[in-house]
Motif scaffolding. Sequence first.
Motif, PDB file in Angstrom:
ATOM      1  N   ALA A  26       0.691  -1.315   0.166  1.00  0.00           N
ATOM      2  CA  ALA A  26      -0.046   0.212   0.000  1.00  0.00           C
ATOM      3  C   ALA A  26       0.728   1.288   0.135  1.00  0.00           C
ATOM      4  CB  ALA A  26      -1.036  -0.056   1.167  1.00  0.00           C
ATOM      5  N   ALA A  27       2.045   1.280   0.518  1.00  0.00           N
ATOM      6  CA  ALA A  27       3.014   2.491   0.684  1.00  0.00           C
ATOM      7  C   ALA A  27       4.103   2.166  -0.348  1.00  0.00           C
ATOM      8  CB  ALA A  27       3.614   2.249   2.043  1.00  0.00           C
ATOM      9  N   VAL A  82      -4.975   7.597  10.625  1.00  0.00           N
ATOM     10  CA  VAL A  82      -5.283   6.648   9.986  1.00  0.00           C
ATOM     11  C   VAL A  82      -6.618   7.203   9.137  1.00  0.00           C
ATOM     12  CG1 VAL A  82      -6.402   4.430   9.769  1.00  0.00           C
ATOM     13  CG2 VAL A  82      -4.329   4.707  11.125  1.00  0.00           C
ATOM     14  N   HIS A  83      -7.397   7.771   9.594  1.00  0.00           N
ATOM     15  CA  HIS A  83      -8.646   8.540   9.127  1.00  0.00           C
ATOM     16  C   HIS A  83      -8.503   9.809   8.592  1.00  0.00           C
ATOM     17  CE1 HIS A  83     -10.368   4.861  10.923  1.00  0.00           C
ATOM     18  NE2 HIS A  83      -9.983   5.018  12.092  1.00  0.00           N
ATOM     19  N   VAL A  84      -7.394  10.215   8.303  1.00  0.00           N
ATOM     20  CA  VAL A  84      -7.288  11.656   7.678  1.00  0.00           C
ATOM     21  C   VAL A  84      -8.185  12.096   6.683  1.00  0.00           C
ATOM     22  CG1 VAL A  84      -5.050  11.603   6.627  1.00  0.00           C
ATOM     23  CG2 VAL A  84      -5.623  13.687   7.621  1.00  0.00           C
ATOM     24  N   THR A  85      -8.012  11.041   5.662  1.00  0.00           N
ATOM     25  CA  THR A  85      -8.683  11.164   4.660  1.00  0.00           C
ATOM     26  C   THR A  85     -10.230  11.302   4.561  1.00  0.00           C
ATOM     27  OG1 THR A  85      -8.810   8.903   4.027  1.00  0.00           O
ATOM     28  CG2 THR A  85      -7.015  10.153   3.190  1.00  0.00           C
ATOM     29  N   PRO A 106      -2.719   5.794  -0.369  1.00  0.00           N
ATOM     30  CA  PRO A 106      -3.727   6.415  -1.043  1.00  0.00           C
ATOM     31  C   PRO A 106      -5.023   6.144  -0.003  1.00  0.00           C
ATOM     32  CG  PRO A 106      -2.590   5.870  -2.521  1.00  0.00           C
ATOM     33  CD  PRO A 106      -1.625   5.060  -1.388  1.00  0.00           C
ATOM     34  N   ALA A 107      -6.177   6.901  -0.036  1.00  0.00           N
ATOM     35  CA  ALA A 107      -7.146   6.661   0.752  1.00  0.00           C
ATOM     36  C   ALA A 107      -7.960   5.221   0.306  1.00  0.00           C
ATOM     37  CB  ALA A 107      -8.104   7.861   0.448  1.00  0.00           C
ATOM     38  N   SER A 111      -8.521   2.225   2.875  1.00  0.00           N
ATOM     39  CA  SER A 111     -10.048   1.770   2.738  1.00  0.00           C
ATOM     40  C   SER A 111      -9.917   0.209   2.986  1.00  0.00           C
ATOM     41  CB  SER A 111     -10.772   2.550   2.212  1.00  0.00           C
ATOM     42  OG  SER A 111     -10.995   3.784   2.436  1.00  0.00           O
ATOM     43  N   TYR A 112      -9.259  -0.138   1.682  1.00  0.00           N
ATOM     44  CA  TYR A 112      -9.207  -1.703   1.440  1.00  0.00           C
ATOM     45  C   TYR A 112      -8.699  -2.562   2.354  1.00  0.00           C
ATOM     46  CZ  TYR A 112      -8.262  -5.927  -0.916  1.00  0.00           C
ATOM     47  OH  TYR A 112      -8.327  -7.362  -1.290  1.00  0.00           O
ATOM     48  N   LEU A 113      -7.564  -2.040   2.945  1.00  0.00           N
ATOM     49  CA  LEU A 113      -6.864  -2.897   4.110  1.00  0.00           C
ATOM     50  C   LEU A 113      -7.527  -3.159   5.271  1.00  0.00           C
ATOM     51  CD1 LEU A 113      -3.236  -1.370   4.251  1.00  0.00           C
ATOM     52  CD2 LEU A 113      -3.655  -3.699   3.468  1.00  0.00           C
TER      53      LEU A 113
END
Length: 239
Positions: A26-27, A82-85, A106-107, A111-113
């Motif tokens: 993801a990163a 974690v929830h900044v988006t 990316p958001a 979310s998928y993770l």
Amino acid sequence: MTANLLNKLNNFIELTDEEKRSIENAAIIRKNYRKGQDIISEGQRPDAVHLVEEGWACRYKSLGNGNNHIMAYLIPGDLCDVHVTILNEMDHSIRALTPLKVALLPAHKISYLMESNGRLARALFWSTLVDEATLREWLVNAGSRSADRRLAHVFCEMLLRSRIAGLTDNTSFDLPLSQLELANSMGMTHVHVNRTLQKLRSEALIAFSNKRMTILDWERLKVFAGFKSNYLHCENIEC
């Protein structure tokens, strides 16, 4: 380069190799920032979670008189939120305190993770709860402790946070902060910080050289600061 984040999350739950790869995959976007540059500015709408990989950053608020107040330090392994988006806009800014390297998650990947793996969701939520607990402790620190104990307390905290992320050498850790930055985070003047550091050094509690802090007497510093590590929830390391 997600090793420090994985060290942190492993303090809460032992991640599988597959879960570690999911975070690493993801990163995949990296950005470099120069010292003093904003990573995210107040008023912006974030589209990714930022993971600090190298260097230090801080959360801060700009005040009406032109000064800034630092509300938190971010070190390797820390996520900006974690929830900044979810936010429509940032209510504070994040700035590089040193040359900085971050990974962007990316958001949609975050979310998928969290939707596809309950264990990862719990681990990431745990990191957010620790951030919130740390902010509460900073409020207590600013409002209820004397200046010397205030600084001693944050030094105890940074040692353990660095240890959780795998960044320490015994009781020595990077502390790349100027006295002005310490003052801006502790609600003290630059002169007061200088005097307090001298006091802690003279009492053989700390040593500081080349932006690296060594705690010379961990047990005595904890007692002096009234430090309890429970808010960091570091069950799997020596506290």
